[in-house]
Design a protein around this motif. Structure first.
Motif, short mmCIF file in Angstrom:
data_model
loop_
_atom_site.label_atom_id
_atom_site.label_comp_id
_atom_site.label_asym_id
_atom_site.label_seq_id
_atom_site.Cartn_x
_atom_site.Cartn_y
_atom_site.Cartn_z
N GLU A 299 2.98 -10.00 -36.25
CA GLU A 299 3.66 -8.72 -36.41
C GLU A 299 3.44 -8.15 -37.81
OE1 GLU A 299 7.44 -8.62 -33.49
OE2 GLU A 299 7.53 -10.08 -35.11
N THR A 300 3.22 -6.86 -37.84
CA THR A 300 2.97 -6.18 -39.11
C THR A 300 4.29 -5.79 -39.76
OG1 THR A 300 2.93 -4.02 -38.03
CG2 THR A 300 0.85 -5.22 -38.16
N PRO A 301 4.25 -5.50 -41.08
CA PRO A 301 5.48 -5.02 -41.74
C PRO A 301 6.06 -3.78 -41.08
CG PRO A 301 3.84 -5.64 -43.37
CD PRO A 301 3.16 -5.73 -42.04
N LEU A 302 5.21 -2.92 -40.51
CA LEU A 302 5.70 -1.72 -39.84
C LEU A 302 6.61 -2.07 -38.67
CD1 LEU A 302 5.66 1.36 -39.45
CD2 LEU A 302 3.64 1.06 -38.00
N PHE A 303 6.19 -3.02 -37.83
CA PHE A 303 6.98 -3.39 -36.67
C PHE A 303 8.19 -4.24 -37.07
CE2 PHE A 303 4.11 -2.78 -32.73
CZ PHE A 303 3.84 -1.49 -33.14
N LEU A 304 8.04 -5.07 -38.09
CA LEU A 304 9.18 -5.86 -38.57
C LEU A 304 10.26 -4.94 -39.13
CD1 LEU A 304 7.41 -8.88 -40.30
CD2 LEU A 304 8.76 -8.93 -38.21
N ALA A 305 9.84 -3.93 -39.90
CA ALA A 305 10.80 -2.97 -40.44
C ALA A 305 11.46 -2.17 -39.32
CB ALA A 305 10.11 -2.04 -41.43
N THR A 306 10.70 -1.87 -38.27
CA THR A 306 11.27 -1.15 -37.13
C THR A 306 12.30 -1.99 -36.41
OG1 THR A 306 9.17 0.04 -36.84
CG2 THR A 306 10.70 0.04 -34.98
N LYS A 307 12.01 -3.27 -36.23
CA LYS A 307 12.96 -4.15 -35.55
C LYS A 307 14.25 -4.32 -36.34
CE LYS A 307 9.79 -6.99 -32.83
NZ LYS A 307 9.32 -8.35 -32.54
N SER A 308 14.13 -4.48 -37.64
CA SER A 308 15.31 -4.73 -38.46
C SER A 308 16.00 -3.44 -38.89
CB SER A 308 14.92 -5.53 -39.71
OG SER A 308 13.96 -4.83 -40.48
N GLY A 309 15.43 -2.28 -38.54
CA GLY A 309 16.06 -1.01 -38.89
C GLY A 309 15.88 -0.61 -40.33
N CYS A 310 14.84 -1.09 -40.97
CA CYS A 310 14.58 -0.78 -42.38
C CYS A 310 13.78 0.53 -42.44
CB CYS A 310 13.81 -1.93 -43.02
SG CYS A 310 14.04 -2.05 -44.78
N ILE A 311 14.48 1.64 -42.29
CA ILE A 311 13.80 2.92 -42.14
C ILE A 311 13.08 3.35 -43.40
CG2 ILE A 311 15.86 4.25 -42.77
CD1 ILE A 311 14.95 6.34 -40.68
N GLU A 312 13.55 2.89 -44.58
CA GLU A 312 12.88 3.27 -45.82
C GLU A 312 11.44 2.75 -45.85
OE1 GLU A 312 17.17 3.63 -46.59
OE2 GLU A 312 15.92 2.14 -45.62
N ILE A 313 11.24 1.51 -45.39
CA ILE A 313 9.89 0.95 -45.38
C ILE A 313 9.04 1.64 -44.32
CG2 ILE A 313 8.58 -1.14 -44.83
CD1 ILE A 313 10.57 -2.74 -46.34
N VAL A 314 9.63 1.95 -43.18
CA VAL A 314 8.89 2.67 -42.13
C VAL A 314 8.44 4.03 -42.66
CG1 VAL A 314 9.04 3.71 -39.85
CG2 VAL A 314 10.08 1.48 -40.26
N LYS A 315 9.33 4.75 -43.32
CA LYS A 315 8.97 6.06 -43.90
C LYS A 315 7.85 5.93 -44.92
CE LYS A 315 13.32 8.60 -43.38
NZ LYS A 315 14.46 9.22 -44.11
N GLU A 316 7.95 4.90 -45.77
CA GLU A 316 6.96 4.73 -46.82
C GLU A 316 5.59 4.41 -46.23
OE1 GLU A 316 5.58 4.99 -50.58
OE2 GLU A 316 7.61 5.45 -49.86
#
Length: 633
Positions: A299-316
């Motif tokens: 799993e990539t950081p994009l999908f991990l951030a999506t799963k955990s709800g880390c929207i700041e990383i998804v936006k970045e």
């Protein structure tokens, strides 16, 4: 032999008492002069030496004195380790104020720098673990002359965790950013679970929670900051610094991460299937209803951030690499599949704003034949809603998710069957069957309890209308206090209390007689529940007003204090009821109303308010142009 052991126990007890309890430095020094091995004498049951414990207690002056007095013949014992494998340098690495101590230790025993504890941690890695930047920089400076191969063992422990991993796991983001800058080759390294630094950061949404809360209640938080205590202010400032450092670290790591390029094909693995016949994969029967939430190593950081709800990383990530939105994992799922499955509404809406890419994303079917609408019915086993609300309200949230995703779906996918033969609607009904039954029982019990209270209030209000305070005039039959202003307040509040309580009874009875269809839980039943609670709370409040008016009238007419006390105690249960049910009322009525108003404002703002701002801006520019031209001779 027993006398020797008893003597040692007494010495150990005196040392421990002097060092750890009374903190008598002079006595510790005197005792060390009398015992063998001096300050390297082992005196705890965990095999700690005096220097271990003195360093742990952060007695810098004591440690320096003990090191100065340590005889040269004991220098070979400076590498002694306790039962955890920690040397005296490991203990020193947990304090930023121990730089002189660390320097003196390494002069006397340079081998301490490379020694590892039972976890394989060097003193350098231990300093990163505890976020001690000063001591970390000092120890790292000792490695500056080493080449890459020689330096690498100092930066890792036995489980492949490096100094960047451990600083992120321990939430020391300032130090992690410094490490990422100084040791860029560690950014792409994976730990024993196959996780890089950015992947670990993507799994820590708590680091960004402060910013999200402030965005909704910014003014309220600012007021609290001025009114709260000094300790709370320090905590708020710490949260702000942590958020800023976490964002800076995320921006730095995102620009160096291209894991989203390793994607699966966009080609659909199955064609739309609208019938239930044909071969199926027996091994995947369980996958249609419930899926395990374990994270795969790919799993990539994009999908991990999506799963955990880390929207700041998804936006970045999407800001730096917008093409990453088309990444597909090894299960054939894109970011919308993951956001829907893990109920991340903010991320779902963020991706949906990208209109053109979204047209491609909504067409994707995963390896198990699931469309985006199927993902609404697929729940992970550890799913827990953010707010502990009633099951009926939780089911409503699920239904709203289904409706929200259905609006963006392609029409011929609405009846598509996955590999287990379920249509999206059939899968959703099956997955929420138990929740539906629980919601039905919860609504019945809640309505029955509230109906009893509403009937009780109606009874009291009806009786109060015929026992008016002050009594009636024997000649005319009119109330004696009819012209008193508090009597008017009593009359109005009593009538309204009776009206609202009867309305609440009727509303709750309509819930009890409902057929409890699944579609009823979307709007009908929750709206009735909100209406019933509103009527009930209004009736409770107005009944309290009526009682208060009665008390004031009795005081005015010098009634007995015994009756006043009885009337006062009579609405204590009413107050307890209000306190008990107020959180539920806030959840059902107030929050729902705020969400509804907020959504309406968001829908209307782009069309009206922004256009108005643009017109004002254009007018101001034209006005400036006219004044500028008139000033030119």
């Amino acid at each position: 032999m027993e006398d020797t052991h008893d003597t040692k126990r007494k010495i150990n007890a005196m040392l421990y008492d002097a060092l750890m309890i009374k903190q008598d430095e002079q006595k510790v020094i005197e005792l060390c002069r009398k015992v063998p091995d001096h300050a390297l004498f082992i005196f705890t049951i965990q095999d700690d030496t005096v220097l271990h414990m003195a360093t742990y207690t952060e007695k810098g002056s004591l440690v320096l004195k003990l090191l100065d007095e340590l005889p040269d013949q004991y220098l070979d014992k400076m590498t002694r380790q306790n039962q955890a494998g920690n040397t005296i340098l490991h203990e020193t690495a947990t304090s930023n104020h121990a730089l002189p101590i660390a320097e003196k230790m390494l002069k006397k025993a340079p081998g301490l720098l490379g020694m590892r504890n039972n976890n394989g941690e060097t003193a350098l890695l231990r300093a990163a673990r505890y976020g001690k930047a000063h001591i970390f920089n000092f120890l790292a400076g000792r490695l500056s002359g080493y080449d890459y191969a020689t330096k690498l063992p100092f930066l890792h422990r036995n489980d492949k965790t490096n100094i960047l991993h451990i600083s992120i796991l321990a939430l020391h983001f300032d130090l992690a950013l410094q490490i990422a800058n100084d040791y860029k080759y560690l950014i792409g390294e994976q730990d024993a679970d196959g996780m890089t630094g950015l992947q670990l950061l993507a799994c820590t949404p708590d680091a960004f929670k402060r910013k999200r809360a402030k965005g909704v209640l910014k003014k309220l938080v600012n007021c609290v900051e001025y009114c709260c205590s000094v300790t709370q202010r320090e905590e708020i400032q710490t949260e702000k610094r942590q958020y800023a450092s976490a964002m800076e670290l995320a921006q730095f790591l995102v620009r160096r991460d291209t894991s989203w390029e390793q994607t699966k094909s966009i080609q659909d693995q199955s064609r739309p299937k609208i019938h239930k016949y044909g071969s199926t994969n027996p091994s995947s029967t369980e996958k249609g209803l419930v899926e395990n939430s374990a994270m795969s190593n790919a799993e990539t950081p994009l999908f991990l951030a999506t799963k955990s709800g880390c929207i700041e990383i998804v936006k970045e990530i999407l800001n730096v690499y917008p093409q990453a939105v088309e990444h597909i994992d090894d299960e054939g799922r894109n970011i919308l599949h993951v956001a829907i499955k893990y109920r991340q509404l903010e991320i779902f809406e963020l991706v949906m704003e990208m209109e053109v890419p979204t047209r491609r994303l909504v067409r994707k079917i995963d390896n198990n034949g699931n469309t985006l609408l199927h993902m609404v019915g697929i729940k992970r086993k550890d799913y827990v809603p953010e707010k502990m609300i009633g099951p009926a309200l939780l089911l409503q949230e699920e239904l709203l998710w289904f409706e929200r995703v259905q609006k963006v779906m392609i029409s011929h996918f609405l009846n598509h069957r996955n590999s287990t033969g379920f249509t999206p609607e059939g899968l959703f009904d099956t997955a929420n069957n138990e929740l539906r039954a629980t919601s039905k029982q919860w609504l019945i019990h809640t309505s029955e309890g509230c109906s009893v209270v509403a009937v009780l209030i109606a009874t009291v209000a009806f009786a109060a209308a015929y026992t008016v305070p002050g009594g009636a005039n024997e000649n005319t039959g009119y109330p004696v206090l009819m012209n008193h202003p508090f009597f008017v307040a009593f009359t109005i509040s009593d009538v309204l209390s009776l009206t609202f309580s009867l309305a609440a009874v009727v509303t709750f009875l309509s819930i009890l007689t409902s057929p409890f269809r699944l579609v009823d839980f979307k709007h009908a039943l929750p709206n009735k529940l909100v209406m019933g609670f509103t009527f009930l709370f209004l009736s409770v409040c107005l009944m309290m007003v009526a009682f208060a008016a009665t008390i004031l009238l009795m005081i005015k007419n010098k009634e007995s204090w015994a009756k006043i006390l009885l009337y006062t105690c009579s609405f204590v249960p009413v107050g307890i009821f209000a306190i008990s049910y107020f959180p539920l009322y806030v959840t059902t009525a107030i929050e729902r109303a705020c969400k509804y108003l907020w959504n309406k404002i968001r829908q209307l703002t782009p069309k009206s308010f922004v256009a108005l701002l643009n017109n004002i801006f254009c007018l101001s520019k034209s006005f400036k142009g006219q004044t500028g031209s008139s000033s030119i001779p």
